[in-house]
Design an enzyme around this catalytic site. Sequence first.
Site, mmCIF file in Angstrom:
data_model
loop_
_atom_site.group_PDB
_atom_site.id
_atom_site.type_symbol
_atom_site.label_atom_id
_atom_site.label_comp_id
_atom_site.label_asym_id
_atom_site.label_seq_id
_atom_site.Cartn_x
_atom_site.Cartn_y
_atom_site.Cartn_z
ATOM 1 N N HIS A 16 67.869 70.856 83.692
ATOM 2 C CA HIS A 16 68.474 70.716 85.016
ATOM 3 C C HIS A 16 67.427 70.499 86.098
ATOM 4 O O HIS A 16 67.535 69.583 86.924
ATOM 5 C CB HIS A 16 69.313 71.959 85.320
ATOM 6 C CG HIS A 16 70.118 71.870 86.574
ATOM 7 N ND1 HIS A 16 69.632 72.243 87.804
ATOM 8 C CD2 HIS A 16 71.392 71.446 86.793
ATOM 9 C CE1 HIS A 16 70.570 72.073 88.720
ATOM 10 N NE2 HIS A 16 71.652 71.594 88.133
ATOM 11 N N ASP B 267 64.580 75.437 91.152
ATOM 12 C CA ASP B 267 65.460 75.124 90.032
ATOM 13 C C ASP B 267 64.910 75.736 88.755
ATOM 14 O O ASP B 267 64.068 76.635 88.795
ATOM 15 C CB ASP B 267 65.638 73.602 89.900
ATOM 16 C CG ASP B 267 67.062 73.238 89.513
ATOM 17 O OD1 ASP B 267 67.432 73.505 88.352
ATOM 18 O OD2 ASP B 267 67.794 72.700 90.356
ATOM 19 N N SER C 79 74.749 68.980 92.144
ATOM 20 C CA SER C 79 73.324 69.166 91.858
ATOM 21 C C SER C 79 72.578 67.842 91.901
ATOM 22 O O SER C 79 71.410 67.784 92.274
ATOM 23 C CB SER C 79 73.125 69.789 90.472
ATOM 24 O OG SER C 79 73.309 71.163 90.485
#
Length: 736
Positions: A214, A143, A514
């Site tokens: 994120h 990520d 996600s």
Amino acid sequence: MELFQLVPLILLSFYLLSNNVPQASAQRSTYIVHMDKSFMPKAFSSHHYWYSSMLQSVKSVAQTSLEPKLVYTYDNAFHGFTAVMSKNELQALKRSPGFLSAYADDVVTPDTTHSYKFLSLNTATGLWPASQYGKDVIIGVIDSGIWPESPSFKDDGMTEIPARWKGICQSGEEFNSSLCNKKLIGARYFNEGVRAAIPGVTITMNSARDESGHGTHVASTAVGNYVDGVSFFGYESDALAGIDQAVADGVDILSISLSYRRRDLYENPIAIAGFGAREKGILVSVSAGNRGPSFATLLEGIPWAFVVASGTVDRWFSGTLTLGNSKTITGWTMFPARAVVRNLNLVYNETLSACNSTELLAEAPDQSIIVCNLTDKNTSLFFLWSDLSRSNARVAIIISEDTSILRSTSFPYPGVVITPSEARDVVNYASNSDTPIASITFQETILGLEPRAAPALSGSSSRGPARSYPGILKPDIMAPGVLILAAYNPYTSTARIDNNIFLSSDYTLLSGTSMACPHISGIAALLKAAHPDWSPAAIQSAMMTTANPRDNTGKPIKDTEFNYRVATPLGIGSGQVDPNRALDPGLVYDANVQDYVNLVCSMNFTPEQTRTIIRSSYNCSNPSSDLNYPSFIALYEVQENRTTLTRKFKRTVTNVGNGAATYKVKVDKPKGSTITISPETLVFRKKNEKQSYSLTIRYRSNNEFVINDGSITWIEENGQHTVRSPIVVTPGVSDD
């Protein structure tokens, strides 16, 4: 806060770019090249020198002073390299021995608390204590990076780092090796792909530190340590390098909440690298994507990956609207403050309620509560916030059926969202009272059955059949993915008030597949710890066959996007994951690498495309599209002349119960279909014994678009196990 407490984590970071970032020049581009390593001459001591030599041999065809540049070499999840070169150099490279395929590098995008309780994980019984909280199982997260100082990554109570660990904690900008510990056992960063694609690009954080938030959110969801009292007031060659390194470093689970735009499996980096990871016994969990709710919006239907859909949880962020007649309505709000709204004038008229222009909203009385009706209007909530902030109104009651509002944390203006049915009481009271007033309280949280049942399928979650390969039902399973609370970059804005007050938080609520994917990754880690002898296929099967297709009211899971009609397996797969039931599934559908090889060999690829995925160590002597999978899908073409179709599946189940057991089948056939199971009873004399059965489905094509679904369930006699598999009869995927 998510709690997979003793699971070690490695974060493989790469630089995320938006889709509108310019790529390489027309003369030179970055390509990912797949090679058959068996062709490497013995004169070369390593694959790296072989690839370098190949690039040197083709540089003369470019007719330029620039030379091809080697960016990455890969040797774990698959064989090959990334390089910057011209089209002429690439054409020359294709004539080299061992060349399989090549495609241009591309942008990667992210598919972007209470959920562990919603999943019934607890410290007394079930999967958590049985797995010793995931002790010694390593999850690799691919990520945008990590914020290592977050309390979610503290190593209080952690055991020693597993001895098999081969990774490092890579130092970089604002990130040194001392930031790793027994929870965050490793971190690496990869940005050479974006540097090669865009020479001179400014890398704002040249390290594994997360700037977007994120990666931090995903990692803390998958393996975050317990934190008390939290609340809320790229380029693909780089990601590919992260996957390849994670396999080399020794992870057990790969969690990938990313999407690529490539449809073909032989040009999809996650599919290719995921095959190599599965070959080494690593379970690969990937997000389904956020392209829903339309049919066949799931691009990455990778048969050897665990594809995860996104659902809601039984948590409602609310504000209580109290009318002057004492009527109360629970509305939806994420306004990040305790605004004072007490006995203000309530204003409603049909003209003003359109709320579709600043001129109209300027007519709102000063210090009032205004009613805005967005039902069947083209008014965007995004623009409404801006218009309201310039009006005299202090608060808004928003009438809307748009379920996307329930996935967003953007609520910069005081107000609540209510449904049209709830609005009738408001309109009736405001229209028939001489001095209508109302009050609103904010920052409330409701758990349980009301006001809506949960889980429900998120409207944004991508739907099957998968465009990359529709022959396997995808997605596989659903997990919590709407407004999930997890760690975040504390210097990134997470909410705002009005147009110019931006707020940050150590923890934030995000929505998307996600967020669902790391839930499955974390549960897989717990199952791996509890059953270290289980293969990735067995772990996946255990979760799929014990998943729950019903919500917390006992009714079928609904789809939030289509007026809460019943969701199909094309959206939810087998249903909502049930971690504790997955600990003891009774039977599992297992599969080995050769089974996946046989599947790839049946896909009508060229020999080079096939070897790009399976490499040269396997052959295609027994191609078969009938993978031993815990779900079934039958496809048809929409046509005027309906025809009768037959599809036969063969399945083998392994008894992972404690001993002898007998199972009988229960069939819930899809509408308009006939299902035949042979045999209808499976008798196991001992643990780990295998038994096979066949399922034949006879169905008809349709002259209109119709999706029908059902299931088969193997029920243990005099026992507690039920093993359920969904069946879908659906139109196929068009080529557009």
